[in-house]
Scaffold this motif. Structure first.
Motif, PDB file in Angstrom:
ATOM      1  N   ASP A   1       0.850  -1.187   0.000  1.00  0.00           N
ATOM      2  CA  ASP A   1       0.000   0.000   0.000  1.00  0.00           C
ATOM      3  C   ASP A   1       0.890   1.242   0.000  1.00  0.00           C
ATOM      4  O   ASP A   1       1.578   1.521   0.985  1.00  0.00           O
ATOM      5  N   LEU A   2       0.845   1.984  -1.074  1.00  0.00           N
ATOM      6  CA  LEU A   2       1.698   3.167  -1.194  1.00  0.00           C
ATOM      7  C   LEU A   2       1.208   4.350  -0.366  1.00  0.00           C
ATOM      8  O   LEU A   2       1.934   5.335  -0.217  1.00  0.00           O
ATOM      9  N   GLU A   3       0.006   4.251   0.174  1.00  0.00           N
ATOM     10  CA  GLU A   3      -0.432   5.262   1.126  1.00  0.00           C
ATOM     11  C   GLU A   3       0.318   5.090   2.441  1.00  0.00           C
ATOM     12  O   GLU A   3       0.612   6.061   3.131  1.00  0.00           O
ATOM     13  N   ASP A   4       0.614   3.840   2.785  1.00  0.00           N
ATOM     14  CA  ASP A   4       1.347   3.543   4.018  1.00  0.00           C
ATOM     15  C   ASP A   4       2.847   3.696   3.839  1.00  0.00           C
ATOM     16  O   ASP A   4       3.543   4.197   4.730  1.00  0.00           O
ATOM     17  N   THR A   5       3.350   3.230   2.690  1.00  0.00           N
ATOM     18  CA  THR A   5       4.806   3.204   2.486  1.00  0.00           C
ATOM     19  C   THR A   5       5.166   3.678   1.077  1.00  0.00           C
ATOM     20  O   THR A   5       5.513   2.878   0.204  1.00  0.00           O
ATOM     21  N   PRO A   6       5.091   4.985   0.834  1.00  0.00           N
ATOM     22  CA  PRO A   6       5.446   5.498  -0.504  1.00  0.00           C
ATOM     23  C   PRO A   6       6.942   5.552  -0.759  1.00  0.00           C
ATOM     24  O   PRO A   6       7.361   5.618  -1.916  1.00  0.00           O
ATOM     25  N   TRP A   7       7.760   5.506   0.298  1.00  0.00           N
ATOM     26  CA  TRP A   7       9.206   5.659   0.140  1.00  0.00           C
ATOM     27  C   TRP A   7       9.908   4.309   0.088  1.00  0.00           C
ATOM     28  O   TRP A   7       9.641   3.414   0.885  1.00  0.00           O
ATOM     29  N   LEU A   8      10.819   4.185  -0.870  1.00  0.00           N
ATOM     30  CA  LEU A   8      11.664   3.010  -1.023  1.00  0.00           C
ATOM     31  C   LEU A   8      13.118   3.460  -0.907  1.00  0.00           C
ATOM     32  O   LEU A   8      13.539   4.391  -1.596  1.00  0.00           O
ATOM     33  N   SER A   9      13.881   2.803  -0.046  1.00  0.00           N
ATOM     34  CA  SER A   9      15.294   3.156   0.093  1.00  0.00           C
ATOM     35  C   SER A   9      16.125   1.883   0.162  1.00  0.00           C
ATOM     36  O   SER A   9      15.650   0.828   0.596  1.00  0.00           O
ATOM     37  N   TRP A  10      17.358   1.990  -0.282  1.00  0.00           N
ATOM     38  CA  TRP A  10      18.258   0.839  -0.246  1.00  0.00           C
ATOM     39  C   TRP A  10      19.699   1.313  -0.435  1.00  0.00           C
ATOM     40  O   TRP A  10      19.965   2.455  -0.822  1.00  0.00           O
ATOM     41  N   SER A  11      20.621   0.394  -0.169  1.00  0.00           N
ATOM     42  CA  SER A  11      22.044   0.629  -0.424  1.00  0.00           C
ATOM     43  C   SER A  11      22.527  -0.446  -1.381  1.00  0.00           C
ATOM     44  O   SER A  11      22.083  -1.599  -1.309  1.00  0.00           O
ATOM     45  N   TRP A  12      23.446  -0.067  -2.275  1.00  0.00           N
ATOM     46  CA  TRP A  12      23.991  -1.044  -3.218  1.00  0.00           C
ATOM     47  C   TRP A  12      25.415  -0.668  -3.615  1.00  0.00           C
ATOM     48  O   TRP A  12      25.852   0.465  -3.403  1.00  0.00           O
ATOM     49  N   ARG A  13      26.093  -1.641  -4.169  1.00  0.00           N
ATOM     50  CA  ARG A  13      27.502  -1.450  -4.538  1.00  0.00           C
ATOM     51  C   ARG A  13      27.801  -2.329  -5.745  1.00  0.00           C
ATOM     52  O   ARG A  13      27.529  -3.532  -5.724  1.00  0.00           O
ATOM     53  N   VAL A  14      28.339  -1.738  -6.783  1.00  0.00           N
ATOM     54  CA  VAL A  14      28.710  -2.509  -7.973  1.00  0.00           C
ATOM     55  C   VAL A  14      30.143  -3.011  -7.816  1.00  0.00           C
ATOM     56  O   VAL A  14      31.041  -2.264  -7.426  1.00  0.00           O
ATOM     57  N   GLU A  15      30.322  -4.285  -8.137  1.00  0.00           N
ATOM     58  CA  GLU A  15      31.658  -4.877  -8.153  1.00  0.00           C
ATOM     59  C   GLU A  15      32.178  -5.024  -9.590  1.00  0.00           C
ATOM     60  O   GLU A  15      33.346  -4.815  -9.853  1.00  0.00           O
ATOM     61  N   THR A  16      31.291  -5.384 -10.503  1.00  0.00           N
ATOM     62  CA  THR A  16      31.666  -5.540 -11.913  1.00  0.00           C
ATOM     63  C   THR A  16      30.516  -5.095 -12.789  1.00  0.00           C
ATOM     64  O   THR A  16      29.384  -5.570 -12.623  1.00  0.00           O
ATOM     65  N   PHE A  17      30.777  -4.198 -13.727  1.00  0.00           N
ATOM     66  CA  PHE A  17      29.756  -3.776 -14.686  1.00  0.00           C
ATOM     67  C   PHE A  17      29.745  -4.715 -15.896  1.00  0.00           C
ATOM     68  O   PHE A  17      30.812  -5.167 -16.334  1.00  0.00           O
ATOM     69  N   PRO A  18      28.579  -4.988 -16.471  1.00  0.00           N
ATOM     70  CA  PRO A  18      28.554  -5.752 -17.726  1.00  0.00           C
ATOM     71  C   PRO A  18      29.145  -4.913 -18.855  1.00  0.00           C
ATOM     72  O   PRO A  18      29.124  -3.681 -18.794  1.00  0.00           O
ATOM     73  N   THR A  19      29.658  -5.563 -19.860  1.00  0.00           N
ATOM     74  CA  THR A  19      30.227  -4.856 -21.014  1.00  0.00           C
ATOM     75  C   THR A  19      29.148  -4.688 -22.069  1.00  0.00           C
ATOM     76  O   THR A  19      28.713  -5.657 -22.691  1.00  0.00           O
ATOM     77  N   VAL A  20      28.681  -3.451 -22.243  1.00  0.00           N
ATOM     78  CA  VAL A  20      27.606  -3.177 -23.206  1.00  0.00           C
ATOM     79  C   VAL A  20      27.950  -1.934 -24.018  1.00  0.00           C
ATOM     80  O   VAL A  20      28.650  -1.042 -23.545  1.00  0.00           O
ATOM     81  N   GLU A  21      27.430  -1.866 -25.240  1.00  0.00           N
ATOM     82  CA  GLU A  21      27.646  -0.692 -26.086  1.00  0.00           C
ATOM     83  C   GLU A  21      26.565   0.361 -25.868  1.00  0.00           C
ATOM     84  O   GLU A  21      26.838   1.552 -25.848  1.00  0.00           O
ATOM     85  N   ASN A  22      25.328  -0.079 -25.705  1.00  0.00           N
ATOM     86  CA  ASN A  22      24.211   0.848 -25.565  1.00  0.00           C
ATOM     87  C   ASN A  22      23.183   0.258 -24.612  1.00  0.00           C
ATOM     88  O   ASN A  22      22.463  -0.669 -24.954  1.00  0.00           O
ATOM     89  N   GLU A  23      23.111   0.800 -23.404  1.00  0.00           N
ATOM     90  CA  GLU A  23      22.195   0.292 -22.383  1.00  0.00           C
ATOM     91  C   GLU A  23      20.725   0.418 -22.778  1.00  0.00           C
ATOM     92  O   GLU A  23      19.875  -0.280 -22.231  1.00  0.00           O
ATOM     93  N   ARG A  24      20.424   1.293 -23.706  1.00  0.00           N
ATOM     94  CA  ARG A  24      19.019   1.522 -24.076  1.00  0.00           C
ATOM     95  C   ARG A  24      18.567   0.617 -25.220  1.00  0.00           C
ATOM     96  O   ARG A  24      17.428   0.694 -25.659  1.00  0.00           O
ATOM     97  N   SER A  25      19.461  -0.224 -25.695  1.00  0.00           N
ATOM     98  CA  SER A  25      19.122  -1.170 -26.751  1.00  0.00           C
ATOM     99  C   SER A  25      18.807  -2.535 -26.149  1.00  0.00           C
ATOM    100  O   SER A  25      19.123  -2.808 -24.988  1.00  0.00           O
TER     101      SER A  25
END
Length: 225
Positions: free
Chosen positions: A83-107
């Motif tokens: 229920d987004l009336e009760d909990t509209p906020w989303l929070s988290w922590s994250w950390r990248v160790e290795t990125f994928p090899t891509v030419e165009n993220e939007r493709s």
């Protein structure tokens, strides 16, 4: 592979099977690791990392969830009516160790991300399922928005982190109700699920990330220093 279309449709049953509405919640690494798994292409490896880990440094006391994709894609998802009336906020922590090899993220070929957090909603039919993917982008500016290359206007991508630094924890918080209003032009009351995914299937490469302490809250969360 149209993994986002499969991803969206896989949550259809959640709306009808879940009867509990959420209050404020916190999901530590061990909680996320117990979420349901949805496979798209092979398996992303998820495991809990403790603060005394020899391999990883700077792990929170509550632990972190390590995700590793080797040309694979599978998601962990929490299937409850939120229920987004009760909990509209989303929070988290994250950390990248290795990125994928891509030419165009939007493709389609480049639609791989070291770390994603998804929110999904459904208005009664499998065809009405829509969602937002909050992603750590290598290429987009922070705040950039684009349609998912597989799902079009049914799923939007929002770049919430654009740093290329690896091994650095980043905190994120989003007002989900506001984001859904901006993306879809309507007030959404309930989510059907939230999910996380680390993938590298389209590019056939590797990606790795850590996730920690996903929270659903009434008010904006204040991260400790």
């Amino acid at each position: 592979m149209k993994k986002i279309i499969i991803f969206l449709t896989s949550f259809f049953c959640v709306v009808f099977s879940s009867s509990s509405f959420s209050k404020e919640m916190k999901f530590a690494a061990k909680d996320m690791n117990s979420w349901s798994v949805r496979y798209f292409l092979d398996k992303t490896y998820y495991s809990v990392i403790t603060p005394d880990s020899i391999t990883f440094k700077d792990i929170p006391q509550s632990g972190a969830l390590f995700a590793k994709s080797s040309a694979s894609a599978s998601a962990l998802f929490y299937k409850e009516k939120i229920d987004l009336e009760d909990t509209p906020w989303l929070s988290w922590s994250w950390r990248v160790e290795t990125f994928p090899t891509v030419e165009n993220e939007r493709s389609k070929k480049g639609d791989d991300f070291a770390s994603r957090v998804h929110i999904l909603f459904n208005k009664g039919t499998v065809f009405s399922t829509k969602g937002i993917s909050y992603v750590w982008s290598q290429q987009a500016e922070k705040g950039d928005v684009w349609e998912n290359p597989f799902a079009g206007k049914k799923a939007y991508m929002i770049s919430v982190e654009s740093s290329k630094n690896v091994g650095v924890w980043k905190n994120v918080q989003r007002n989900m109700k506001q984001d859904l209003k901006e993306m879809f032009g309507e007030d959404i009351r309930y989510l059907s699920a939230i999910a996380i995914m680390t993938d590298a299937d389209n590019s056939g490469t590797q990606s790795e990330a850590l996730y920690s302490n996903i929270r659903l809250t009434k008010n904006k969360y204040v991260f400790p220093n």
